[in-house]
Design an enzyme around this catalytic site. Sequence first.
Site, PDB file in Angstrom:
ATOM      1  N   CYS A  72       0.833  -1.074   0.002  1.00  0.00           N
ATOM      2  CA  CYS A  72       0.030  -0.357  -0.007  1.00  0.00           C
ATOM      3  C   CYS A  72       0.924   1.047  -0.086  1.00  0.00           C
ATOM      4  CB  CYS A  72      -1.155  -0.302   0.961  1.00  0.00           C
ATOM      5  SG  CYS A  72      -0.282  -0.216   2.760  1.00  0.00           S
ATOM      6  N   HIS A 240      -1.415   0.283   7.500  1.00  0.00           N
ATOM      7  CA  HIS A 240      -1.784   0.188   6.432  1.00  0.00           C
ATOM      8  C   HIS A 240      -1.973   2.133   6.428  1.00  0.00           C
ATOM      9  CE1 HIS A 240      -4.248  -0.268   3.109  1.00  0.00           C
ATOM     10  NE2 HIS A 240      -5.454   0.510   3.222  1.00  0.00           N
ATOM     11  N   ASN A 265      -8.577   4.665  -0.311  1.00  0.00           N
ATOM     12  CA  ASN A 265      -8.080   3.592  -0.017  1.00  0.00           C
ATOM     13  C   ASN A 265      -7.540   2.566  -0.399  1.00  0.00           C
ATOM     14  OD1 ASN A 265      -7.525   1.096   1.629  1.00  0.00           O
ATOM     15  ND2 ASN A 265      -9.460   0.968   2.925  1.00  0.00           N
TER      16      ASN A 265
END
Length: 662
Positions: A72, A240, A265
């Site tokens: 990510c 994250h 996201n």
Amino acid sequence: MKDEDECGGEPLFQDRDFPSEDSSLLCDGSTPIAGMQGHVTWRRPQEICQSPVLFPDNSNLAHAKQGLLGDCWFLCACSFLLKNKHLLNKVFPLDQPEWGDRRYRGAFKFRFWQLGHWTDVSIDDRLPCINSTLCFSRCHSPTAFWVALLEKAYAKLHGSYERLWAGQVSEALVDLTGGLAEHWSVGEFGSGEEQRPEMDSDQVRKRQLDLSLLDPVKDSCAISCSSHASTGAAELGQHHALTVMEWLDVKTLSGRKVLLLRIRNPWGRCCSGGAWIGSSGAGWSSVDPVSALDLQSRLAEGEFWLDEKEFLSQFDDVTVGYPISDEGHLKSIYTGNPLTHNHHLSGRWIKGHSAGGSRNSSSYGSNPKFWLKVCERGEVLVSLLQYRKWRNTKNYAQIPLTDSENTKHQHYQAIALHMWKVEKKRFNLSRKLNKTPCASTHCHAYEREVVLHGQLDPGYYLLVPSIYQPGAEAHFLIRVFSSCSISLSAIKSPAPSLPWRIDGEWETSSFQGSWVEGRTAGGSRNFQSHWQNPYFPFTVFDDTAVMSVNVRVTLHQSRPDSDLLPIGFHIYKSKEGEPESTLGGYEDPVASCVPHCYTQDVSLACCLPPGAYTIVPSTYQPDSPGHFTLSLARRIHRKVVKSQERLGRAIQEISHISVMQS
């Protein structure tokens, strides 16, 4: 090896340096993707969908959606490229033939900033799939492939897809822009923060988030937020990273202002249950219905709104990437001013010579030192960037150069940068270093890069980069960006008084060579002329007592730092009974020091079984002339000779002659 799909009668490109095999997926099998071994098929985009394209017509569908790989941090940086076409064109050069173009040959080229230079990385377009579905990152449009191809090129740069599992958004931003990025803390310092010894005698300060400070550059800088542990936002797991797409002040019906931030996201789904969720959140009733509809219409898949209070409660850190102008100049996140002057120099901490440790150590003054001359008052940024401690290798030559005492921070040392203002270039060094620096990073941090910022008056400044632990070794890069005219130079130190020390007994050989244009400058393995490069045969002898690293190879190019070539080398297993002239028939290398790097030295430590081998050093592009030195160290094992030797007394030598009996 020939690809089944052909174009115009020519086989499609297959990258031998990053093959479509499990070796390109995995490094050490320490992550969850290790379970995919043996189940992955590699398909070209035209085998995945009917009409593949690089970018979709709808820009919202061009954003990255995370797959089974925990990267990510890299995908957040990719979002910044879509906001800056000039940076995207730098990383992904224009006019590359894609599917349906008669020039298409199954290859794509990317560029990443590495250690002061833009490095070319070429790949084929075979992508890892389970059945016919991409395993890892993809665009929200199922027919667009720029993200998957960029991810593959970045994985090749690191050595495998697995090495992209977990990382820092700041590192990816720097690699994709050549600029700078800084960390900001959202929470209060000290709340659960581990106090480490590398926090030296300087006052420890952690930069606190101030969104108002960033307001002048909010539309042009890159902003990412991350959580370190489970928070109030549903589905936000540990470590994250998400992207802040925009923020704005919204006037409520009562007349007050509320700051809203639009968050993306990489998972491609909303993960917030706050007051501004969807169209039913309680917050929307406090603003004008027309404004509410406008804000809700801006949301793409995986996006949601948070107000400032929710944002500060749900995230721990924010990473801010500096804006870069169309002209390529860094822009300050503090003032918005372009920093039109920049310089960089490389250096090294060497044990016994220039690895002096922190200011707590008496040997601190032996650290590398640099002169920064500021010609007029202006805004100045100075960064210290260290190189990762492992190199890309293959198969059983996979030897990470990590510190066994520091498994938590295995890739980086704890580094810091201090700066002193000096009245003249001749001064007492020890007295100066005992005084308080005019600027510093305040504590040693396990970061790839640390940054100093300030408004500096004209004059000379002494820069001292350091690692917390005395004797710890690493390479580094000093970078300076400024709004005023500056110069940067290294303060020359005496030659190392101690030789390079390695454990055990070693036999070292050195060879001089040249890459000659049109003759011996064959380039990397992606070119057929690779086999024209110089080659150096050697033998590893059978020694059952040696089970660890037994070969160390170092390639040094004889060029100034400002004119370096990207260099690397491969080690091939020689075929028994065949002369070295048959190099072109060799199979894949048994060990490689790639990708090619713009640096003075590249080296590899590995364990090779007994046999004959050949080293082939190369530049990345063919016909790049240059001179080099190749050093080969082989571990040798000698039996201990028992003797009655005494200090100052010669040993009497006795010859034993063996006579053949007839």
